[in-house]
Design a protein around this motif. Structure first.
Motif, PDB file in Angstrom:
ATOM      1  N   ARG A  19       0.846  -1.193   0.000  1.00  0.00           N
ATOM      2  CA  ARG A  19       0.000   0.000   0.000  1.00  0.00           C
ATOM      3  C   ARG A  19       0.878   1.238   0.000  1.00  0.00           C
ATOM      4  O   ARG A  19       1.680   1.423   0.926  1.00  0.00           O
ATOM      5  CB  ARG A  19      -0.920   0.020   1.218  1.00  0.00           C
ATOM      6  N   SER A  21       1.290   5.393   0.070  1.00  0.00           N
ATOM      7  CA  SER A  21       0.618   6.591   0.559  1.00  0.00           C
ATOM      8  C   SER A  21       1.357   7.819   0.061  1.00  0.00           C
ATOM      9  O   SER A  21       2.580   7.782  -0.131  1.00  0.00           O
ATOM     10  CB  SER A  21       0.582   6.615   2.086  1.00  0.00           C
ATOM     11  N   TYR A  79      -3.910   7.181  -1.718  1.00  0.00           N
ATOM     12  CA  TYR A  79      -3.381   5.845  -1.462  1.00  0.00           C
ATOM     13  C   TYR A  79      -3.454   5.006  -2.739  1.00  0.00           C
ATOM     14  O   TYR A  79      -4.290   5.246  -3.612  1.00  0.00           O
ATOM     15  CB  TYR A  79      -4.196   5.148  -0.371  1.00  0.00           C
TER      16      TYR A  79
END
Length: 124
Positions: A19, A21, A79
């Motif tokens: 993930r 960011s 994100y």
């Protein structure tokens, strides 16, 4: 001035997840589109996914069904959830945002901003 700071890259095995960011900070009135691009060695930078301020999204065909872009407008953050990663996803990933400068009380001009890039490597 506006800064985009990315985090979340790294090394992952094929089939794994990461993930990313990207947080925007500085003199911000509002942010229009936010997106993720990537550039693999020897290749041109390509758009991976983009999200409008209203939440509409668009993806490059190669990541549809595997990647999800989202944003938190209160945190000025975008994100990129990447699932089922493949070796061909290996690249430096860059955050991009079109920012209207200013403050809560003052609207300035719009400019395009880029993050510093974060490496994503998919390898066994």
């Amino acid at each position: 001035q506006v800064q985009l700071v990315e985090s979340g890259g790294g090394l992952v095995q094929p089939g794994g997840s990461l993930r990313l960011s990207c947080a925007a900070s500085g003199s911000i009135f509002s942010i229009n589109d936010m997106g993720w691009y990537r550039q693999a060695p020897g290749k041109q930078r390509e758009l991976v996914a983009v999200i409008t301020s209203g939440g509409s999204t668009k993806y490059v065909d190669s990541v549809k069904g595997r990647f999800t872009i989202s944003r938190d407008n209160a945190k000025n953050t975008v994100y990129l959830q990447m699932n089922s990663l493949k070796p061909e996803d290996t690249a430096v990933y860059y955050c991009n945002a079109y920012v209207i400068g200013g403050s809560k009380w003052y609207r300035g001009q719009g400019s395009d901003y880029w993050g510093q890039g974060t490496q994503v490597t998919v390898s066994s």
